[in-house]
Scaffold this motif. Sequence first.
Motif, short mmCIF file in Angstrom:
data_model
loop_
_atom_site.label_atom_id
_atom_site.label_comp_id
_atom_site.label_asym_id
_atom_site.label_seq_id
_atom_site.Cartn_x
_atom_site.Cartn_y
_atom_site.Cartn_z
N UNK A 1 0.86 -1.27 -0.16
CA UNK A 1 0.12 0.15 -0.08
C UNK A 1 0.89 1.22 -0.05
N UNK A 2 2.15 1.34 0.47
CA UNK A 2 3.06 2.37 0.52
C UNK A 2 3.75 2.46 -0.73
N UNK A 3 3.74 1.50 -1.68
CA UNK A 3 4.67 1.30 -2.84
C UNK A 3 3.72 0.84 -4.03
N UNK A 4 2.46 0.98 -4.07
CA UNK A 4 1.55 0.49 -4.87
C UNK A 4 1.87 0.61 -6.25
N UNK A 5 2.38 1.68 -6.91
CA UNK A 5 2.52 2.10 -8.26
C UNK A 5 3.84 1.19 -8.26
N UNK A 6 4.86 1.21 -7.75
CA UNK A 6 6.16 0.38 -7.98
C UNK A 6 5.83 -1.02 -8.07
N UNK A 7 5.06 -1.58 -7.14
CA UNK A 7 4.74 -3.11 -7.08
C UNK A 7 3.75 -3.15 -8.41
N UNK A 8 3.00 -2.49 -8.53
CA UNK A 8 2.00 -2.60 -9.80
C UNK A 8 2.98 -2.63 -11.11
N UNK A 9 3.89 -1.83 -11.02
CA UNK A 9 4.97 -1.67 -12.51
C UNK A 9 5.67 -2.98 -12.45
N UNK A 10 6.18 -3.62 -11.19
CA UNK A 10 6.71 -4.87 -11.20
C UNK A 10 6.02 -6.07 -11.65
N UNK A 11 4.44 -5.93 -11.40
CA UNK A 11 3.75 -7.03 -11.84
C UNK A 11 3.49 -6.86 -13.40
N UNK A 12 3.32 -5.69 -13.90
CA UNK A 12 3.20 -5.63 -15.42
C UNK A 12 4.66 -6.11 -16.02
N UNK A 13 5.78 -5.69 -15.58
CA UNK A 13 6.82 -6.21 -16.19
C UNK A 13 6.97 -7.67 -16.18
N UNK A 14 6.52 -8.51 -14.91
CA UNK A 14 6.58 -9.58 -14.95
C UNK A 14 5.59 -10.19 -16.14
N UNK A 15 4.52 -9.77 -16.13
CA UNK A 15 3.54 -10.15 -17.20
C UNK A 15 4.03 -10.07 -18.85
N UNK A 16 4.83 -9.00 -18.96
CA UNK A 16 5.43 -8.60 -20.29
C UNK A 16 6.41 -9.78 -20.31
N UNK A 17 7.35 -10.18 -19.33
CA UNK A 17 8.25 -11.06 -19.68
C UNK A 17 7.92 -12.53 -20.04
N UNK A 18 6.61 -12.83 -19.19
CA UNK A 18 5.99 -14.15 -19.62
C UNK A 18 5.42 -14.11 -21.06
N UNK A 19 4.89 -12.95 -21.31
CA UNK A 19 4.41 -12.62 -22.84
C UNK A 19 5.36 -13.10 -23.72
N UNK A 20 6.62 -12.37 -23.53
CA UNK A 20 7.60 -12.45 -24.34
C UNK A 20 8.21 -13.88 -24.40
N UNK A 21 8.29 -14.43 -23.33
CA UNK A 21 8.91 -15.98 -23.47
C UNK A 21 7.80 -16.61 -24.06
N UNK A 22 6.75 -16.90 -23.88
CA UNK A 22 5.62 -17.52 -24.37
C UNK A 22 5.62 -17.21 -26.05
N UNK A 23 5.88 -15.95 -26.60
CA UNK A 23 6.16 -15.70 -27.78
C UNK A 23 7.19 -16.56 -28.52
N UNK A 24 8.22 -16.49 -27.54
CA UNK A 24 9.52 -17.34 -28.28
C UNK A 24 9.45 -18.70 -28.50
N UNK A 25 8.34 -19.15 -28.25
CA UNK A 25 8.16 -20.93 -28.22
C UNK A 25 6.95 -21.20 -28.99
#
Length: 72
Positions: free
Chosen positions: A48-72
């Motif tokens: 709750x004190x770092x919501x924007x930062x944590x949500x950004x990290x979650x989006x980055x994780x989702x982007x990484x998974x998407x890119x990984x899946x696209x490579x296979x």
Amino acid sequence: MRVGVELDVRVQDVALMAEIRGKTPDEIVEALPHLSLAQVHAALSYYFDHREEVQRELREDEDYVRQFRAGY
């Protein structure tokens, strides 16, 4: 930020359980019994004190998974 070192639980994991799944801190402890109630509250407080930062990290994780899946 890591909450539970033994099983590598991230603040994001705890926050998702609370925000998306609607779990209470007690229910999170039931699901992740290696965490104490204090650790869950600390993770949620950090989220709750770092919501924007944590949500950004979650989006980055989702982007990484998407890119990984696209490579296979």
